[in-house]
Design a protein around this motif. Structure first.
Motif, short mmCIF file in Angstrom:
data_model
loop_
_atom_site.label_atom_id
_atom_site.label_comp_id
_atom_site.label_asym_id
_atom_site.label_seq_id
_atom_site.Cartn_x
_atom_site.Cartn_y
_atom_site.Cartn_z
N THR A 112 47.51 13.95 51.27
CA THR A 112 46.47 13.00 51.69
C THR A 112 46.39 11.87 50.68
O THR A 112 46.17 12.10 49.49
CB THR A 112 45.10 13.70 51.78
OG1 THR A 112 45.17 14.75 52.74
CG2 THR A 112 44.02 12.70 52.21
N ASP A 132 46.01 11.31 59.60
CA ASP A 132 46.55 12.40 60.40
C ASP A 132 46.88 13.64 59.59
O ASP A 132 47.64 14.50 60.04
CB ASP A 132 47.80 11.92 61.13
CG ASP A 132 47.49 10.81 62.12
OD1 ASP A 132 46.49 10.95 62.84
OD2 ASP A 132 48.23 9.82 62.16
N ASP A 133 46.29 13.77 58.40
CA ASP A 133 46.58 14.94 57.58
C ASP A 133 46.06 16.23 58.20
O ASP A 133 46.74 17.25 58.19
CB ASP A 133 46.03 14.76 56.16
CG ASP A 133 44.60 14.24 56.13
OD1 ASP A 133 44.08 13.79 57.17
OD2 ASP A 133 43.99 14.25 55.04
N VAL A 134 44.84 16.19 58.77
CA VAL A 134 44.29 17.40 59.38
C VAL A 134 45.12 17.80 60.60
O VAL A 134 45.35 18.98 60.85
CB VAL A 134 42.81 17.19 59.75
CG1 VAL A 134 42.27 18.39 60.52
CG2 VAL A 134 41.98 16.95 58.49
N ASP A 135 45.57 16.81 61.37
CA ASP A 135 46.43 17.09 62.53
C ASP A 135 47.73 17.73 62.08
O ASP A 135 48.22 18.68 62.72
CB ASP A 135 46.73 15.80 63.29
CG ASP A 135 45.49 15.10 63.77
OD1 ASP A 135 45.18 15.18 64.96
OD2 ASP A 135 44.81 14.47 62.94
N GLN A 148 48.23 19.44 59.31
CA GLN A 148 47.92 20.80 58.85
C GLN A 148 47.79 21.75 60.03
O GLN A 148 48.27 22.89 59.99
CB GLN A 148 46.64 20.79 58.03
CG GLN A 148 46.76 20.11 56.68
CD GLN A 148 45.42 19.98 55.98
OE1 GLN A 148 44.49 20.74 56.24
NE2 GLN A 148 45.32 19.01 55.09
N ARG A 149 47.14 21.30 61.09
CA ARG A 149 46.97 22.15 62.26
C ARG A 149 48.33 22.45 62.90
O ARG A 149 48.59 23.57 63.33
CB ARG A 149 46.05 21.48 63.28
CG ARG A 149 45.78 22.36 64.50
CD ARG A 149 44.71 21.76 65.41
NE ARG A 149 44.41 22.66 66.52
CZ ARG A 149 45.11 22.74 67.63
NH1 ARG A 149 46.17 21.95 67.79
NH2 ARG A 149 44.78 23.59 68.59
N ARG A 166 50.01 25.09 61.02
CA ARG A 166 49.38 26.38 61.30
C ARG A 166 49.79 26.92 62.67
O ARG A 166 50.11 28.11 62.82
CB ARG A 166 47.86 26.25 61.20
CG ARG A 166 47.11 27.57 61.22
CD ARG A 166 45.61 27.36 61.04
NE ARG A 166 45.31 26.76 59.75
CZ ARG A 166 44.88 25.50 59.58
NH1 ARG A 166 44.71 24.71 60.63
NH2 ARG A 166 44.63 25.04 58.39
N SER A 187 46.86 21.73 51.35
CA SER A 187 46.42 20.35 51.17
C SER A 187 46.80 19.85 49.79
O SER A 187 46.48 20.48 48.77
CB SER A 187 44.90 20.26 51.36
OG SER A 187 44.46 18.93 51.18
N GLU A 195 52.99 15.79 65.49
CA GLU A 195 51.83 16.64 65.19
C GLU A 195 50.73 16.51 66.23
O GLU A 195 49.83 17.36 66.30
CB GLU A 195 51.27 16.31 63.79
CG GLU A 195 50.43 15.06 63.68
CD GLU A 195 51.21 13.77 63.59
OE1 GLU A 195 50.62 12.74 63.24
OE2 GLU A 195 52.44 13.78 63.88
#
Length: 221
Positions: A7, A13-16, A18-19, A22, A30, A196
Motif C-alpha cells: 500500500t 485496490d490493495d484490499v481488492d 488482498q481479497r 485469499r 499487508s 483482482e
C-alpha cells in the motif's frame, strides 16, 4: 503461501488484491510503503491506484519508497512480483520492466470490461491459464498506453514476453495491443487491466481474473 500486497499513499485496490489472494487460497500480508522488509512473503503484488497522487509521472515517486528497495532486490533474486495498473507503472519506473506507460491516446479515462488473450503461461502469475486463452476482466486507467522503442518491442515479441494482449479493440493505444509483459526471467509481470476485480461471480465481473492468483500455488508448490 504468503503474498505481500503493498500500500502506497493513494493506492486504491490493495484490499481488492488482498481479497483475491485469499479467494485463491493464499495468505495476504499487508505491506506499507515505508516498510524496510517484506515480512517473509513469498510473492509481492503492487496494486492499482494513484500512488503519491501520480505526481511527476505515474509511479515515479513510488519507485523511491523504502519498500521498493526490498521489492527490487527480491525480484532480482527471482521472487514473483505482479504489478497491476499503477503497479505496472511502478515496475517500469523501477526498471524491473522495460518501456513506459503514457496517457491514453484518446486522452480520456476508460473504465470497462476488457477481453484479453493470455499469450505466456510460463510465468508464476499465468500458469493456471491455457495458452492463448481469452478472458474478460475490468480495465480502468487514464495512463495505460504501453510504449517502448522498436528494439524493445521486437525483443518482447521475439522472446514471448508479451503476457497478455488486448483483443476486440485496443482501449488506450498500447503498442502491439500489449496489455501485460514479463521480465526476461519471467518472475516479474506488469498488467494494466485488473484481474483482482474478477475473482467472484457475486461482483458481476465473473471469475476470469482468478487464474492470476491461483497460478502461484501451481508454480511454487
Amino acid at each position: 503461501m504468503k503474498v505481500g500486497v503493498v500500500t502506497f499513499p493513494g493506492t486504491l485496490d490493495d484490499v481488492d488484491a488482498q481479497r483475491a489472494v485469499r479467494v485463491a487460497g493464499h495468505e495476504p500480508v499487508s505491506l506499507w510503503h515505508g516498510d524496510h522488509d517484506l515480512a517473509g512473503v513469498e510473492a509481492v503484488i503492487l496494486p492499482g491506484g494513484f500512488s503519491y497522487g501520480d505526481y511527476l509521472r505515474c509511479g515515479a515517486i513510488a519507485r523511491f519508497a523504502p519498500i521498493m528497495t526490498e521489492v527490487v532486490a527480491a525480484a532480482e533474486r527471482g521472487m514473483p512480483v505482479l504489478g497491476i495498473c499503477n503497479g505496472f507503472q511502478v515496475l517500469v519506473e523501477s526498471h524491473l520492466l522495460p518501456g513506459g506507460l503514457l496517457r491514453n491516446d484518446h486522452r480520456r479515462f476508460i473504465c470497462r470490461d476488457q477481453r484479453l488473450r493470455i499469450e505466456n503461461v510460463a510465468t508464476p502469475w499465468t500458469s493456471a491459464y491455457a495458452q492463448d486463452q481469452e478472458i474478460v476482466v475490468p480495465l480502468k486507467n487514464g495512463e495505460g498506453q504501453y510504449v517502448a522503442d522498436a528494439e524493445t518491442i521486437a525483443r518482447l515479441e521475439g522472446e514471448g514476453r508479451v503476457v497478455a494482449r488486448y483483443v476486440e479493440g485496443n482501449p488506450n493505444g498500447s503498442m502491439n495491443d500489449i496489455a501485460g509483459i514479463a521480465n526476461e526471467r519471467g518472475n516479474v509481470v506488469g498488467l494494466m487491466p485488473h484481474p483482482e476485480h474478477a475473482v467472484d461471480a457475486l461482483t458481476g465481473a465473473g471469475t476470469d481474473g482468478l487464474g492470476f492468483f491461483r497460478s502461484l500455488g501451481g508454480v511454487l508448490a
